[in-house]
Design an enzyme around this catalytic site. Structure first.
Site, mmCIF file in Angstrom:
data_model
loop_
_atom_site.group_PDB
_atom_site.id
_atom_site.type_symbol
_atom_site.label_atom_id
_atom_site.label_comp_id
_atom_site.label_asym_id
_atom_site.label_seq_id
_atom_site.Cartn_x
_atom_site.Cartn_y
_atom_site.Cartn_z
ATOM 1 N N CYS A 1 0.692 -1.376 -0.074
ATOM 2 C CA CYS A 1 -0.033 0.001 0.014
ATOM 3 C C CYS A 1 0.974 1.253 -0.060
ATOM 4 O O CYS A 1 1.509 1.601 -0.843
ATOM 5 C CB CYS A 1 -0.886 -0.023 1.076
ATOM 6 S SG CYS A 1 -2.161 1.062 0.927
ATOM 7 N N HIS B 1 -3.427 -4.862 0.753
ATOM 8 C CA HIS B 1 -3.050 -5.506 1.985
ATOM 9 C C HIS B 1 -3.291 -7.002 1.971
ATOM 10 O O HIS B 1 -4.324 -7.777 2.157
ATOM 11 C CB HIS B 1 -3.824 -5.107 3.037
ATOM 12 C CG HIS B 1 -3.583 -3.578 3.543
ATOM 13 N ND1 HIS B 1 -2.556 -2.830 3.980
ATOM 14 C CD2 HIS B 1 -4.120 -2.409 2.866
ATOM 15 C CE1 HIS B 1 -2.530 -1.664 4.218
ATOM 16 N NE2 HIS B 1 -3.571 -1.225 3.520
ATOM 17 N N GLU C 1 -1.699 -8.947 3.794
ATOM 18 C CA GLU C 1 -1.756 -9.629 5.258
ATOM 19 C C GLU C 1 -3.122 -9.601 6.020
ATOM 20 O O GLU C 1 -3.478 -10.467 6.892
ATOM 21 C CB GLU C 1 -1.047 -8.483 6.082
ATOM 22 C CG GLU C 1 -1.462 -7.243 6.496
ATOM 23 C CD GLU C 1 -1.051 -6.100 5.531
ATOM 24 O OE1 GLU C 1 -1.340 -5.018 5.828
ATOM 25 O OE2 GLU C 1 -0.873 -6.455 4.312
#
Length: 523
Positions: free
Chosen positions: A95, A182, A184
């Site tokens: 990001c 993202h 994650e």
């Protein structure tokens, strides 16, 4: 004993493979570290200003730039040192991290014509190492208002969405990659596979991080720090302190004294269970019955932050007194974990609430130094460590319980009557959930005694009693959590039992708020 300034001992793990996570202030930074460790590679989170120092000292095999709230074109926006791109270390920008990479290397970042938030269908170039063996189209979690409108020299676009032509960028030769989404976050379908590809396909990781290796190094570090000194540990019987007690017992044996401070704020029968679990171990175990002392200090106190501070300070006072009784004590050990530090606030972030292990402690304590061997571990890692240490399952997998205990699960002033009411109601709630076939879907569950009284009718009599709130959440990391859809028949049985068996409660409500916006605990 004369008070000495607090001096924290930092434990450095001698792990051969490390990933440096450069912190740009993103909300998912600890989650990135968790995802990397889940893949058996150790990770450290370091501010951008200290990245080069970390690289010189630790020689990481890869670097991840986190997200962040800034725009790279703003004055004083945090940026990585430009030298970092010339060290021949693979880098993944996430990001804002992708935008920072593009900006530093001559690309252009500007406001997006259309902002992207939430799940977004993305098309991937699966020919690059970062996206090897993933689906060519899948949903990812977007959260950005800026975009890379012009790629730096040597980069190609590696993913696209309907609104973003450069949803990922790649320079395969230099092993520099950026993703606008993202990976994650669990909502990114192929997120963990992408992180795995970065670690193993790009960085060449072998995967030597696990609790067995952590335990071996932690024991060595504790022994080197403590030497012949005496260690004092507050043993609550919760997961964190129990695992820490077992680790320290393995490291320093008879030089460890565990003080179980029974503050009278524990769950039903928990004090006796803790004593039964530890009294016959090689460590020195001391139980201190301090219920009246704590309740006296908490009398008339309703503010949750004041409760936490009072309990934290009183804990330390008890430790000081016990230390005087047992002689010289050199080190105070604490079961501080990652979530404690994160939620107690860091520079540039708002304080959510003070944790008993962090914000609740006084500025000075009567010990030479503080040791916190679990400070870098996530909750699930601590449970795995407990298993590695051979602790019984009922200790390793018991419900998380805050240091201040039931004091922050009772709204308003703490009294013996309220504690008795909550203990009984909470025991029924936990018992019914554990016997229902839904335990695997639950991460934490407990009852909260609110300060609200409502009118009710029992038999021919009017009642005016407390409202009890029930809470059950599912989470993989305790950084965020979803409320659990408990079957109605279970809720019905729990409500009926509590109303009929616990005097002082006439209404039950169920908390259907996720984290965020709420925290898991009510106070």
């Amino acid at each position: 004993m004369k008070k000495k300034p607090l001096s924290a001992k930092i434990v450095f793990m001698k792990i051969t493979e490390k990933i440096l996570i450069v912190d740009f202030g993103g909300q998912y930074n600890q989650l990135i570290a968790r995802r990397v460790r889940d893949l058996n590679v150790y990770s450290d989170i370091v501010p951008a200003s200290k990245a080069l120092d970390y690289i010189r000292e630790n020689k990481p095999i890869g670097i991840i730039f986190t997200g962040g709230p800034n725009s790279v074109y703003e004055e004083k926006a945090p940026l990585p040192p430009k030298e970092i791109f010339n060290l021949n270390i693979p880098i993944l920008g996430i990001c804002y991290g992708m935008q920072a990479m593009a900006h530093c290397l001559g690309g252009k970042v500007e406001k997006s014509l259309k902002r992207e938030f939430g799940k977004t269908l993305t098309k991937f170039d699966t020919g690059i190492p970062l996206f090897k063996n993933i689906k060519d189209k899948s949903s990812v979690w977007m959260s950005h208002v800026d975009c890379v409108s012009r790629l730096p020299e040597g980069f190609v676009s590696a993913a696209q969405t309907a609104n973003t032509k450069n949803a990922a960028m790649a320079n395969k030769e230099k092993k520099l990659y950026g993703i606008q989404f993202h990976a994650e976050v669990e909502h990114s379908e192929e997120g963990q596979n992408i992180i795995k590809n970065f670690l193993y396909n790009v960085c060449g990781a072998k995967g030597d991080w696990n609790m067995k290796s952590f335990l071996a190094e932690a024991i060595k570090d504790v022994q080197n720090t403590v030497k012949d000194g005496k260690v004092l540990l507050a043993l609550s019987g919760g997961v964190d302190s129990s695992v820490l007690a077992a680790l320290l017992n393995r490291a320093v044996g008879k030089n460890l004294t565990c003080i179980f401070v029974d503050h009278g704020l524990m769950r039903k029968n928990e004090g006796d269970e803790v004593e039964a679990a530890f009294r016959d171990t090689p460590m020195n175990f001391i139980r201190v019955n301090a219920e009246s002392r704590f309740l006296g200090k908490l009398k008339g106190v309703s503010d949750p932050e004041k409760k936490r501070k009072i309990i934290g300070e009183e804990f330390i006072r008890v430790f000081e007194e016990e230390a005087e009784k047992i002689g010289t004590v050199d080190f105070l050990a604490q079961g501080t974990i990652y979530a404690d530090v994160v939620e107690s606030g860091t520079k540039g972030s708002a304080v959510i609430k003070s944790h008993h292990n962090v914000g609740g402690l006084p500025d000075h304590i009567s010990f030479k130094s503080l040791i916190e061997p679990l400070k870098t571990l996530f909750k699930d890692e601590i449970r795995n460590l407990g298993t590695e240490l051979g602790l019984p399952d009922y200790l390793v997998h018991r419900q998380p319980f805050p240091g201040p205990g039931l004091a922050i699960r009772i709204m308003g002033e703490i009294t013996e009557e309220k504690l008795d009411i909550l203990r009984e109601a909470d025991a029924i709630w936990r018992s019914e959930l554990e016997h229902a076939d839904i335990k695997k879907d639950l991460s934490q569950y407990f009852a909260v005694l609110t300060s609200t009284k409502t009118v009710g009718v029992m038999g021919d009599f009017r009642t005016y009693d407390y409202t009890l709130a029930l809470r059950a959440v599912k989470t993989s990391d305790f950084m965020s959590a979803d409320w659990v859809r408990i079957p109605y028949e279970v809720l019905d049985k729990v409500s009926s039992r509590i109303i009929n068996e616990v005097k002082g409660i006439n209404r039950i409500v169920y908390d259907i708020t996720s984290k965020p916006p709420a925290t898991i605990e009510w106070e």
